[in-house]
Design a protein around this motif. Structure first.
Motif, mmCIF file in Angstrom:
data_model
loop_
_atom_site.group_PDB
_atom_site.id
_atom_site.type_symbol
_atom_site.label_atom_id
_atom_site.label_comp_id
_atom_site.label_asym_id
_atom_site.label_seq_id
_atom_site.Cartn_x
_atom_site.Cartn_y
_atom_site.Cartn_z
ATOM 1 N N THR A 21 21.690 -18.820 23.739
ATOM 2 C CA THR A 21 22.105 -19.997 22.979
ATOM 3 C C THR A 21 23.285 -19.618 22.093
ATOM 4 O O THR A 21 23.303 -18.545 21.491
ATOM 5 N N ARG A 59 27.774 -27.692 28.264
ATOM 6 C CA ARG A 59 26.511 -27.019 27.974
ATOM 7 C C ARG A 59 26.063 -27.219 26.523
ATOM 8 O O ARG A 59 25.126 -26.582 26.063
ATOM 9 N N LEU A 61 24.112 -28.579 23.605
ATOM 10 C CA LEU A 61 22.783 -29.163 23.475
ATOM 11 C C LEU A 61 22.737 -30.197 22.353
ATOM 12 O O LEU A 61 22.137 -31.259 22.509
ATOM 13 N N SER A 62 23.346 -29.842 21.225
ATOM 14 C CA SER A 62 23.346 -30.765 20.086
ATOM 15 C C SER A 62 24.612 -30.569 19.268
ATOM 16 O O SER A 62 25.212 -29.502 19.269
ATOM 17 N N HIS A 88 27.231 -35.287 30.421
ATOM 18 C CA HIS A 88 26.823 -34.049 29.749
ATOM 19 C C HIS A 88 26.870 -34.213 28.233
ATOM 20 O O HIS A 88 26.993 -33.232 27.503
ATOM 21 N N PRO A 90 25.850 -34.429 24.479
ATOM 22 C CA PRO A 90 24.725 -33.794 23.788
ATOM 23 C C PRO A 90 23.969 -34.779 22.897
ATOM 24 O O PRO A 90 24.439 -35.891 22.632
ATOM 25 N N THR A 111 25.583 -26.540 18.858
ATOM 26 C CA THR A 111 24.697 -25.561 19.483
ATOM 27 C C THR A 111 24.780 -25.794 20.986
ATOM 28 O O THR A 111 24.669 -26.944 21.436
ATOM 29 N N ALA A 112 24.963 -24.716 21.747
ATOM 30 C CA ALA A 112 25.133 -24.844 23.203
ATOM 31 C C ALA A 112 24.352 -23.767 23.941
ATOM 32 O O ALA A 112 24.060 -22.706 23.380
ATOM 33 N N ALA A 113 24.064 -24.030 25.186
ATOM 34 C CA ALA A 113 23.464 -23.030 26.077
ATOM 35 C C ALA A 113 24.581 -22.174 26.659
ATOM 36 O O ALA A 113 25.708 -22.637 26.808
#
Length: 114
Positions: A21, A59, A61-62, A88, A90, A111-113
């Protein structure tokens, strides 16, 4: 698990990777520019830092977006909507806050993967 830090300074790192992450520090544009320009600059920094960490905006996430004035919500969204990859997008929250200096109008935290 190893923690990787990018662009680490005495106060903070611009990006930290742990457990696949990526956590970014709040990204801002040039103080004094208008909200559209600052949003473009902040999102360009998000792109750059995600690439540095081995990820990209598909990627994410938020995201949390802080605006100095919610009256700029539509202007910020016009930039965000052109930047965010459709399909895609978030989870996202936007709020109003006093930022580090009055010249900052927008700050983006992601925040990303990997």
């Amino acid at each position: 698990m190893e923690i990787k830090r990018f662009e680490t300074g005495p106060r903070m790192s611009q990006a930290v990777v742990y457990n696949n992450t990526v956590y970014l520090a709040g990204q801002v544009g040039n103080a004094g520019d208008d909200v559209v320009t600052q949003t473009k600059q902040a999102l360009a920094e998000v792109d750059r830092l995600l690439a540095l960490a081995g990820s990209d905006k598909t990627r994410i996430l938020s995201a949390t977006v802080w605006l100095a004035d919610m009256a700029d919500f539509a202007k910020m969204n016009s930039v965000w909507d052109a930047w965010a990859p459709q399909g895609h997008t978030p989870a996202r929250a936007t709020g109003e806050a006093k930022l580090a200096t009055p010249e900052y109008l927008v700050e983006v935290i992601v925040t990303a993967a990997l």
